[in-house]
Enzyme design. Sequence first.
Site, PDB file in Angstrom:
ATOM      1  N   CYS A 180      56.465  -5.499  72.218  1.00 38.83           N
ATOM      2  CA  CYS A 180      56.270  -4.497  73.272  1.00 38.83           C
ATOM      3  C   CYS A 180      56.991  -4.949  74.545  1.00 38.83           C
ATOM      4  O   CYS A 180      58.203  -4.914  74.578  1.00 38.83           O
ATOM      5  CB  CYS A 180      54.782  -4.230  73.472  1.00 38.83           C
ATOM      6  SG  CYS A 180      54.504  -2.572  74.103  1.00 38.83           S
TER       7      CYS A 180
ATOM      8  N   HIS B 269      52.813  -2.890  68.260  1.00 41.46           N
ATOM      9  CA  HIS B 269      51.972  -4.091  68.181  1.00 41.46           C
ATOM     10  C   HIS B 269      51.602  -4.396  66.728  1.00 41.46           C
ATOM     11  O   HIS B 269      50.536  -4.001  66.262  1.00 41.46           O
ATOM     12  CB  HIS B 269      50.697  -3.898  69.003  1.00 41.46           C
ATOM     13  CG  HIS B 269      50.948  -3.910  70.474  1.00 41.46           C
ATOM     14  ND1 HIS B 269      51.014  -5.083  71.198  1.00 41.46           N
ATOM     15  CD2 HIS B 269      51.179  -2.908  71.352  1.00 41.46           C
ATOM     16  CE1 HIS B 269      51.268  -4.797  72.460  1.00 41.46           C
ATOM     17  NE2 HIS B 269      51.374  -3.477  72.586  1.00 41.46           N
TER      18      HIS B 269
ATOM     19  N   GLU C 100      50.579  -7.037  65.450  1.00 39.35           N
ATOM     20  CA  GLU C 100      49.420  -7.931  65.325  1.00 39.35           C
ATOM     21  C   GLU C 100      48.122  -7.166  65.051  1.00 39.35           C
ATOM     22  O   GLU C 100      47.179  -7.706  64.500  1.00 39.35           O
ATOM     23  CB  GLU C 100      49.278  -8.817  66.571  1.00 39.35           C
ATOM     24  CG  GLU C 100      48.831  -8.136  67.863  1.00 39.35           C
ATOM     25  CD  GLU C 100      49.969  -7.504  68.667  1.00 39.35           C
ATOM     26  OE1 GLU C 100      51.038  -7.216  68.075  1.00 39.35           O
ATOM     27  OE2 GLU C 100      49.779  -7.271  69.885  1.00 39.35           O
TER      28      GLU C 100
HETATM   29  N1  GLN Z   1      54.285  -2.575  80.234  1.00 41.26           N
HETATM   30  C1  GLN Z   1      55.079  -2.101  79.153  1.00 41.26           C
HETATM   31  C2  GLN Z   1      54.983  -0.591  78.991  1.00 41.26           C
HETATM   32  O1  GLN Z   1      54.048   0.022  79.450  1.00 41.26           O
HETATM   33  C3  GLN Z   1      54.733  -2.802  77.867  1.00 41.26           C
HETATM   34  C4  GLN Z   1      53.353  -2.549  77.397  1.00 41.26           C
HETATM   35  C5  GLN Z   1      52.913  -3.518  76.351  1.00 41.26           C
HETATM   36  O2  GLN Z   1      53.486  -4.573  76.210  1.00 41.26           O
HETATM   37  N2  GLN Z   1      51.848  -3.192  75.651  1.00 41.26           N
HETATM   38  O3  GLN Z   1      55.828  -0.003  78.373  1.00 41.26           O
END
Ligand code: GLN
Length: 544
Positions: free
Chosen positions: A382, A516, A518
């Site tokens: 992410c 994600h 995970e």
């Molecule tokens: N802050 C980033 C976004 O909103 C990544 C979010 C995250 O890593 N879950 O796109």
Amino acid sequence: MARFIFITGGVVSSLGKGLMAASLAALLQARGYRVRIRKFDPYLNVDPGTMSPYQHGEVYVTDDGAETDLDLGHYERFTGVPSRQSDNVTSGRIYQQIIAKERRGDYLGATVQVIPHVTDAIKEFARAETDDLDFVLCEIGGTVGDIESLPFMEAIRQLRNDLGRANTCFIHVTLVPYIAAAGELKTKPTQHSVRDLTSLGIQPDVLVCRCDRPLPDGERAKIALFCNVPTSAVIEALDAKSIYAVPLQYNAAGLDEAVLRSFAIEPGAMPDLSRWSRIVERLDNPEGEVTVGVVGKYVGLADAYKSLNEALVHGGIANRVKVNIRWLDAELFEQTGTDIAAELEPLHAILVPGGFGERGSEGKIKSVTFARERNVPYFGICLGMQMACIEGARNTAGIAGASTTEFGPTEEPVVGLITEWMTEEGLQKREEGGDLGGTMRLGAYNASLAGNSHVSTIYGSTEIWERHRHRYEVNVHYREALEKGGMVFSGMSPDGELPEIVERPDHPWFIGVQFHPELKSKPFDPHPLFASFIGAAVRQSRLV
Ligand code: GLN
């Protein structure tokens, strides 16, 4: 009709109620029952989405896009049953619904009260979508005696009446502390906690007693006598070496049997727990070890990256190695005087996890540079993928000013809100300047992977579904420039607009994912990306 198991906690918090619920569900599942676990959170936030990970640990995201308590992650890791929005509710959400109904006039002039309106809403939540299940486990957050949890206690008390004694079981998790000066385990806190519970009209059927040494028969008998339960329903819950040893331990202590007996079900043959013994055997007998550095912001609190931590352990299980995680504060890498190379050289792999906000971002970018230049396996998740793209833009594509609009206005929005870079006619998928809560791309979305990519080999597929939780996206308009710099966009949303995965084919293992992974990894089914990443760390460990 499903049977209901209500789980409460007493004496102190952090007794591992969630793990107990997850383990019991796994044991019932191993006996052939269909289970689902639900969490009632007494706090007033509508969901944990806007809470700092320091307050409440990680926010766990479900396939259907709910931002939930991290306990739902345990539930899913232990049972393999995908959690849903309807498995987690907070006082805030219940009140939000009730107040909306009140404003609409749905109560037809009635006085709206905790009993029956709030308790009815809680009961409805507990019973929704449970027809196809044998057991529904409901964990009540907090500790008996908390003001906030009272409506939940009252609701489960009523549910026993509504559903009947034969269809409900109350489990109370308590602490039996060892007092060194007396050389004894003390049962009094448990007695008091059960008294608090009975004063709310709830007589527990099973007591799970957390203790740091075996509970002698005398103490068990005493707890049984004072708390009005059979001795066989006083379950000793010793600390475990690994969370994945907990189901086996609870089974040996007689938990699943006691619960079935409380429903007047004859337990019958032992469940097949080979899945769990295999995991424990692998954890206990690693054939090597690797050290993975996680460069993040919330490194002071392990719960802030709970699923990530577990997914790395699962990657270790897949490769029969112990995974040591070194949590590194990204902000330290921004300070002059920090020898970044000295910090990162001992590592066999580097991971930049999800995160929000600018703090520490330059430190994360520096660790991407290190991993890229030194051929150290790199996994960006992410925000970690976004940082890898910004790093690539700055250092391999000649776009010195590359940044993300999350950190403020920029001339080169390599990462930005989709609304900022879609054309006029393009879909407006999200509102700018809206509320912070519930405005992210959340939940499972599919991605198409390039057939000849590293990731399609890892997944063994070119179609994947993964869970998202972010507001910003890598700006597809920079694709060409980044690809010239050696980065390949190997996973895209089906419409080709949203980059889902980037990788570097000229690097031993360099992958960034917008989702994600995970969240979907399980000890008995490690996520392919984590299994592959730890495999790369093992190869790296042979080089250094
Ligand atoms: N802050 C980033 C976004 O909103 C990544 C979010 C995250 O890593 N879950 O796109």
